[in-house]
Design a protein around this motif. Structure first.
Motif, PDB file in Angstrom:
ATOM      1  N   ALA A 115       0.818  -1.221   0.000  1.00 45.07           N
ATOM      2  CA  ALA A 115       0.000   0.000   0.000  1.00 45.07           C
ATOM      3  C   ALA A 115       0.853   1.273   0.000  1.00 45.07           C
ATOM      4  O   ALA A 115       0.646   2.168  -0.843  1.00 45.07           O
ATOM      5  N   PRO A 116       1.837   1.442   0.905  1.00 44.11           N
ATOM      6  CA  PRO A 116       2.641   2.680   0.844  1.00 44.11           C
ATOM      7  C   PRO A 116       3.459   2.795  -0.436  1.00 44.11           C
ATOM      8  O   PRO A 116       3.735   3.913  -0.910  1.00 44.11           O
ATOM      9  N   ARG A 150      -5.094   2.297   5.653  1.00 45.46           N
ATOM     10  CA  ARG A 150      -6.460   1.893   6.006  1.00 45.46           C
ATOM     11  C   ARG A 150      -7.206   1.288   4.824  1.00 45.46           C
ATOM     12  O   ARG A 150      -8.192   0.589   4.990  1.00 45.46           O
ATOM     13  N   ASP A 151      -6.723   1.596   3.567  1.00 40.89           N
ATOM     14  CA  ASP A 151      -7.368   1.047   2.365  1.00 40.89           C
ATOM     15  C   ASP A 151      -6.597  -0.132   1.783  1.00 40.89           C
ATOM     16  O   ASP A 151      -6.899  -0.591   0.665  1.00 40.89           O
ATOM     17  N   ALA A 152      -5.598  -0.651   2.522  1.00 44.07           N
ATOM     18  CA  ALA A 152      -4.754  -1.722   1.975  1.00 44.07           C
ATOM     19  C   ALA A 152      -5.523  -3.013   1.761  1.00 44.07           C
ATOM     20  O   ALA A 152      -5.179  -3.802   0.880  1.00 44.07           O
ATOM     21  N   GLN A 153      -6.577  -3.242   2.551  1.00 40.46           N
ATOM     22  CA  GLN A 153      -7.324  -4.486   2.449  1.00 40.46           C
ATOM     23  C   GLN A 153      -8.513  -4.370   1.504  1.00 40.46           C
ATOM     24  O   GLN A 153      -9.318  -5.306   1.404  1.00 40.46           O
ATOM     25  N   LEU A 206      -6.769  -0.947  -3.851  1.00 44.47           N
ATOM     26  CA  LEU A 206      -5.385  -1.394  -3.964  1.00 44.47           C
ATOM     27  C   LEU A 206      -5.048  -1.912  -5.356  1.00 44.47           C
ATOM     28  O   LEU A 206      -3.979  -1.596  -5.912  1.00 44.47           O
ATOM     29  N   LEU A 207      -5.935  -2.704  -5.968  1.00 44.58           N
ATOM     30  CA  LEU A 207      -5.599  -3.341  -7.244  1.00 44.58           C
ATOM     31  C   LEU A 207      -5.357  -2.329  -8.371  1.00 44.58           C
ATOM     32  O   LEU A 207      -4.388  -2.483  -9.134  1.00 44.58           O
ATOM     33  N   PRO A 208      -6.192  -1.302  -8.533  1.00 42.70           N
ATOM     34  CA  PRO A 208      -5.877  -0.321  -9.597  1.00 42.70           C
ATOM     35  C   PRO A 208      -4.534   0.371  -9.392  1.00 42.70           C
ATOM     36  O   PRO A 208      -3.789   0.605 -10.354  1.00 42.70           O
TER      37      PRO A 208
END
Length: 422
Positions: free
Chosen positions: A358-359, A366-369, A374-376
């Protein structure tokens, strides 16, 4: 040394059966196992020695309750010896055939355990003694046996044994006077029966006249025949007159090993309800064992309550020592492998990878899951328009076997390296 936080399982940790696990700090050495089990082994050894010693000490001349050969307090050797001094021959019978063959006008047949007789045994015994013109003494016959061995008679619940007056016109009872009687109480339809030693209005000593000069005597309790009670009250007088009215006494001690106990006469075997004498299994267990089992159960419950109060609720606390990350990872991996929790292991690996990616792709932690966020970002970072491969790696189904789990670990490592170098 500072405390090390517990990280997620390292991807390189082998969870499959291919690589043998080396000994670690969680493996117990032989001397540690010996220290843990030596107390139990010592207790088992002491218990075995105590049991063998007790069996050796009690395997002498003792024969059991109401046995005319036993000098124990609950035996009946004293009354048997007194009868022999008065010219009465005393023989012991342990099988139904011996007891029925001895029945006759000059014989008193004492049945020491009528309640352990099967229905077939009771019918055969009644047929042999009903017309024998002798005396039959039934010691504490209960509800399951008295109806067959003494037709027309019913047994009420057993009561305490106490010193009671005769309160009847039977010469033997009047001569004996007060005696230790009690136990079962009886009701009968026979008008010529002699009822003695009443308890709560019902007799505990009942004489039922039979055909000719024969009769059947019901003793509600065996206590007056015991060695330790024979010299009390009028017990000796009542016992000698009851058992010494004929020149020959046959002391029948029913045994579950008697071949007739396996024969029901109709091929069904057993008593009224399939057990000896119609009694249940608990009826055959001595009362002392039942009370002992109840006390042990109560002690176990109290011990469980005490331990629960002592341990208290679960609380979280800081570890008193630092734990190496590799040890924590290996311990968790072993737990997953032991329970075949490949789904939990794969999710742990994927979640840790998503948190690290994520980083790198500019997504908040907080949006990593979240696959929609995450995918885009991963696809843009890798410079591809399709994110199907990344979606299968980061949010795909659980592996079907250990080999697939190991392959997933390698692919996640490769994906993370590709993102870092892009």
């Amino acid at each position: 040394m500072t405390e090390t936080s517990v990280p997620a399982p390292a991807p390189a940790t082998p969870l499959g059966p291919e690589t043998p696990s080396p000994a670690t700090s969680v493996s117990r050495a032989p001397h540690q196992i010996w220290r843990r089990v030596r107390g139990l082994l010592l207790a088992a050894l002491l218990l075995a020695v105590a049991g063998i010693t007790f069996a050796a000490l009690t395997s002498g001349g003792a024969h059991g309750r109401l046995d005319p050969r036993s000098p124990d307090p609950s035996g009946s050797r004293a009354v048997a010896e007194l009868l022999k001094d008065r010219g009465v021959t005393v023989d012991v019978a342990t099988t139904l055939d011996e007891a029925t063959a001895a029945a006759g006008p000059d014989t008193t047949l004492l049945v020491a355990g009528p309640n352990v007789l099967t229905a077939y045994q009771r019918h055969v015994l009644r047929a042999a003694t009903g017309d024998s013109s002798g005396r039959t003494v039934l010691v504490a016959p209960g509800r399951s046996s008295v109806g067959t061995l003494a037709p027309g008679t019913h047994a009420d619940s057993a009561g305490p044994v106490a010193s009671r007056p005769a309160d009847c016109d039977l010469p033997a009872a009047r001569a004996a006077g007060t005696a230790d009687t009690g136990g079962f109480r009886y009701r009968t339809d026979a008008h010529d029966a002699v009822a003695c030693y009443p308890a709560d209005g019902l007799p505990t000593f009942l004489v039922l006249p039979e055909h000719g000069t024969g009769d059947t005597v019901l003793l509600g309790s065996p206590d007056l025949l015991h060695n330790d009670r024979l010299d009390q009250q009028g017990n000796a007088s009542l016992a000698l007159q009851t058992l010494g009215s004929r020149p020959h006494l046959v002391w029948y001690l029913p045994s579950l090993s008697d071949p007739s106990a396996m024969d029901s006469g109709d091929g069904s075997g057993g008593g009224d309800d399939g057990t000896a004498g119609g009694s249940g299994f608990l009826d055959l267990v001595p009362s002392g064992w039942l009370w002992g089992t109840l006390q042990l159960a109560l002690a176990a419950v109290l011990a469980a309550i005490w331990r629960a109060r002592r341990l208290g609720p679960l609380v979280t606390e800081r570890l008193p020592v630092a734990v190496r990350a590799s040890e924590s990872t290996e311990g968790r991996a072993r737990l997953y492998r032991k329970t075949n929790a490949r789904d939990r292991a794969a999710e742990t690996l994927r979640s840790a990878t998503r948190d690290r990616l994520a980083p790198l792709v500019g997504v908040a932690v907080r949006d990593a899951q979240s696959p929609e966020v995450l995918l885009p970002a991963v696809s843009v970072c890798l410079g591809t328009s399709s994110d199907s491969n990344a979606a299968a790696l980061l949010f795909g189904p659980a592996p079907a076997d250990d080999a697939t789990l190991v392959l997933l670990t390698d692919q996640l490592d490769a994906l993370e390296r590709e993102v870092r170098t892009s």
